[in-house]
Motif scaffolding. Sequence first.
Motif, mmCIF file in Angstrom:
data_model
loop_
_atom_site.group_PDB
_atom_site.id
_atom_site.type_symbol
_atom_site.label_atom_id
_atom_site.label_comp_id
_atom_site.label_asym_id
_atom_site.label_seq_id
_atom_site.Cartn_x
_atom_site.Cartn_y
_atom_site.Cartn_z
ATOM 1 N N GLU A 217 0.948 -1.157 0.120
ATOM 2 C CA GLU A 217 0.024 0.129 -0.100
ATOM 3 C C GLU A 217 0.965 1.300 -0.068
ATOM 4 O OE1 GLU A 217 -3.174 0.204 -0.437
ATOM 5 O OE2 GLU A 217 -3.420 -1.976 -0.423
ATOM 6 N N VAL A 218 1.670 1.586 0.883
ATOM 7 C CA VAL A 218 2.560 2.681 1.051
ATOM 8 C C VAL A 218 3.406 2.828 0.084
ATOM 9 C CG1 VAL A 218 3.822 4.008 2.623
ATOM 10 C CG2 VAL A 218 1.872 2.673 3.577
ATOM 11 N N LEU A 219 4.424 1.816 -0.047
ATOM 12 C CA LEU A 219 5.595 1.962 -0.953
ATOM 13 C C LEU A 219 5.124 2.159 -2.548
ATOM 14 C CD1 LEU A 219 8.341 0.141 0.931
ATOM 15 C CD2 LEU A 219 8.132 2.568 0.523
ATOM 16 N N SER A 220 3.854 1.397 -2.725
ATOM 17 C CA SER A 220 3.463 1.112 -4.074
ATOM 18 C C SER A 220 2.718 2.248 -4.197
ATOM 19 C CB SER A 220 2.376 -0.025 -4.195
ATOM 20 O OG SER A 220 1.334 0.409 -3.630
ATOM 21 N N GLY A 221 2.496 3.324 -3.416
ATOM 22 C CA GLY A 221 1.733 4.528 -3.742
ATOM 23 C C GLY A 221 0.169 4.645 -3.709
ATOM 24 N N ARG A 222 -0.431 3.172 -3.543
ATOM 25 C CA ARG A 222 -1.765 3.089 -3.486
ATOM 26 C C ARG A 222 -2.401 3.828 -2.416
ATOM 27 N NH1 ARG A 222 -2.962 -3.271 -4.776
ATOM 28 N NH2 ARG A 222 -3.158 -3.407 -2.894
ATOM 29 N N THR A 223 -1.839 3.799 -1.127
ATOM 30 C CA THR A 223 -2.287 4.702 -0.080
ATOM 31 C C THR A 223 -1.385 5.682 0.168
ATOM 32 O OG1 THR A 223 -3.176 2.473 1.288
ATOM 33 C CG2 THR A 223 -2.588 4.316 2.503
ATOM 34 N N PRO A 224 -1.779 7.112 -0.098
ATOM 35 C CA PRO A 224 -0.928 8.125 0.082
ATOM 36 C C PRO A 224 -0.785 8.417 1.518
ATOM 37 C CG PRO A 224 -3.345 8.837 -0.396
ATOM 38 C CD PRO A 224 -3.234 7.262 -0.457
ATOM 39 N N VAL A 225 0.364 8.981 1.751
ATOM 40 C CA VAL A 225 0.709 9.240 3.128
ATOM 41 C C VAL A 225 1.346 10.430 3.271
ATOM 42 C CG1 VAL A 225 1.334 6.801 3.697
ATOM 43 C CG2 VAL A 225 3.269 8.256 2.739
#
Length: 111
Positions: A9-17
Amino acid sequence: MSEDFYCEEVLSGRTPVQKVLETDNVLAYHHTRPFYPVHIVTIPKRHIPSLIALDEGDNALIIEIMEIVKKVASQVVSEHGACRVITNLGQYQDSKHLHFHVVFGQPLHKS
Protein backbone atom coordinates in the motif's frame (compact mmCIF):
# COMPACT_ATOMS: atom_id res chain seq x y z
CA MET A 1 -5.15 -6.31 6.23
CA SER A 2 -2.52 -7.82 3.97
CA GLU A 3 0.64 -9.47 5.26
CA ASP A 4 2.71 -6.42 4.19
CA PHE A 5 0.77 -3.16 4.20
CA TYR A 6 3.97 -1.16 3.74
CA CYS A 7 5.05 -2.74 0.43
CA GLU A 8 1.57 -3.33 -0.95
CA GLU A 9 0.00 0.00 0.00
CA VAL A 10 2.47 2.66 1.14
CA LEU A 11 5.54 2.03 -1.02
CA SER A 12 3.41 1.19 -4.07
CA GLY A 13 1.66 4.57 -3.72
CA ARG A 14 -1.82 3.01 -3.47
CA THR A 15 -2.25 4.53 -0.01
CA PRO A 16 -1.08 8.16 0.13
CA VAL A 17 0.87 9.17 3.23
CA GLN A 18 2.00 12.40 4.86
CA LYS A 19 5.80 12.14 4.76
CA VAL A 20 7.92 13.33 7.68
CA LEU A 21 11.40 12.37 6.42
CA GLU A 22 12.61 10.38 3.43
CA THR A 23 15.90 9.10 2.04
CA ASP A 24 16.61 6.80 -0.88
CA ASN A 25 16.25 3.81 1.47
CA VAL A 26 13.96 4.88 4.33
CA LEU A 27 10.56 6.55 4.71
CA ALA A 28 9.04 8.10 7.85
CA TYR A 29 5.41 9.18 7.67
CA HIS A 30 2.36 9.87 9.81
CA HIS A 31 0.47 6.63 10.51
CA THR A 32 -2.58 6.25 8.26
CA ARG A 33 -4.71 5.07 11.23
CA PRO A 34 -2.93 6.49 14.29
CA PHE A 35 -3.18 4.78 17.67
CA TYR A 36 -1.66 7.80 19.46
CA PRO A 37 -2.07 11.58 19.11
CA VAL A 38 1.39 11.63 17.48
CA HIS A 39 2.14 8.43 15.57
CA ILE A 40 4.92 8.29 13.00
CA VAL A 41 6.07 5.10 11.27
CA THR A 42 9.59 4.56 9.88
CA ILE A 43 10.14 1.80 7.31
CA PRO A 44 12.89 0.60 5.00
CA LYS A 45 11.90 0.93 1.35
CA ARG A 46 13.24 -2.58 0.75
CA HIS A 47 11.19 -5.46 2.10
CA ILE A 48 12.61 -6.88 5.33
CA PRO A 49 10.10 -9.01 7.27
CA SER A 50 11.13 -7.91 10.79
CA LEU A 51 13.93 -6.83 13.10
CA ILE A 52 15.01 -10.44 13.66
CA ALA A 53 15.18 -11.07 9.90
CA LEU A 54 18.06 -8.59 9.48
CA ASP A 55 21.43 -10.03 8.53
CA GLU A 56 24.99 -8.64 8.40
CA GLY A 57 24.41 -7.34 4.89
CA ASP A 58 21.74 -5.02 6.29
CA ASN A 59 24.05 -3.19 8.73
CA ALA A 60 24.25 0.03 6.69
CA LEU A 61 20.48 0.04 6.21
CA ILE A 62 19.70 -0.46 9.89
CA ILE A 63 22.07 2.39 10.76
CA GLU A 64 20.24 4.60 8.25
CA ILE A 65 16.86 3.57 9.67
CA MET A 66 18.04 4.34 13.21
CA GLU A 67 19.31 7.75 12.07
CA ILE A 68 15.85 8.57 10.72
CA VAL A 69 14.14 7.19 13.85
CA LYS A 70 16.50 9.33 15.96
CA LYS A 71 15.67 12.49 13.96
CA VAL A 72 11.93 11.83 14.16
CA ALA A 73 12.12 11.00 17.88
CA SER A 74 14.19 14.14 18.56
CA GLN A 75 11.59 16.23 16.75
CA VAL A 76 8.72 14.69 18.74
CA VAL A 77 10.57 15.12 22.06
CA SER A 78 11.34 18.73 21.15
CA GLU A 79 7.67 19.42 20.42
CA HIS A 80 6.02 17.29 23.14
CA GLY A 81 8.65 16.55 25.79
CA ALA A 82 8.65 12.76 25.37
CA CYS A 83 8.06 9.86 22.98
CA ARG A 84 8.22 6.09 22.68
CA VAL A 85 9.98 4.10 19.96
CA ILE A 86 8.32 0.74 19.37
CA THR A 87 8.82 -2.22 17.06
CA ASN A 88 6.76 -5.38 17.15
CA LEU A 89 7.64 -9.03 16.46
CA GLY A 90 5.78 -12.28 15.95
CA GLN A 91 2.05 -12.17 16.63
CA TYR A 92 2.36 -8.53 17.77
CA GLN A 93 3.52 -7.54 14.26
CA ASP A 94 0.40 -6.93 12.13
CA SER A 95 2.34 -6.06 8.97
CA LYS A 96 5.27 -8.34 8.18
CA HIS A 97 7.63 -5.52 7.18
CA LEU A 98 10.24 -4.04 9.51
CA HIS A 99 8.92 -0.81 10.97
CA PHE A 100 9.38 1.43 13.98
CA HIS A 101 6.65 3.53 15.59
CA VAL A 102 7.55 6.88 17.15
CA VAL A 103 4.60 7.82 19.34
CA PHE A 104 3.54 10.38 21.91
CA GLY A 105 0.52 10.46 24.20
CA GLN A 106 -2.03 7.99 25.48
CA PRO A 107 -3.59 5.44 23.10
CA LEU A 108 -6.57 6.83 21.20
CA HIS A 109 -8.44 3.50 21.29
CA LYS A 110 -8.72 0.68 23.76
CA SER A 111 -7.38 -2.60 22.33
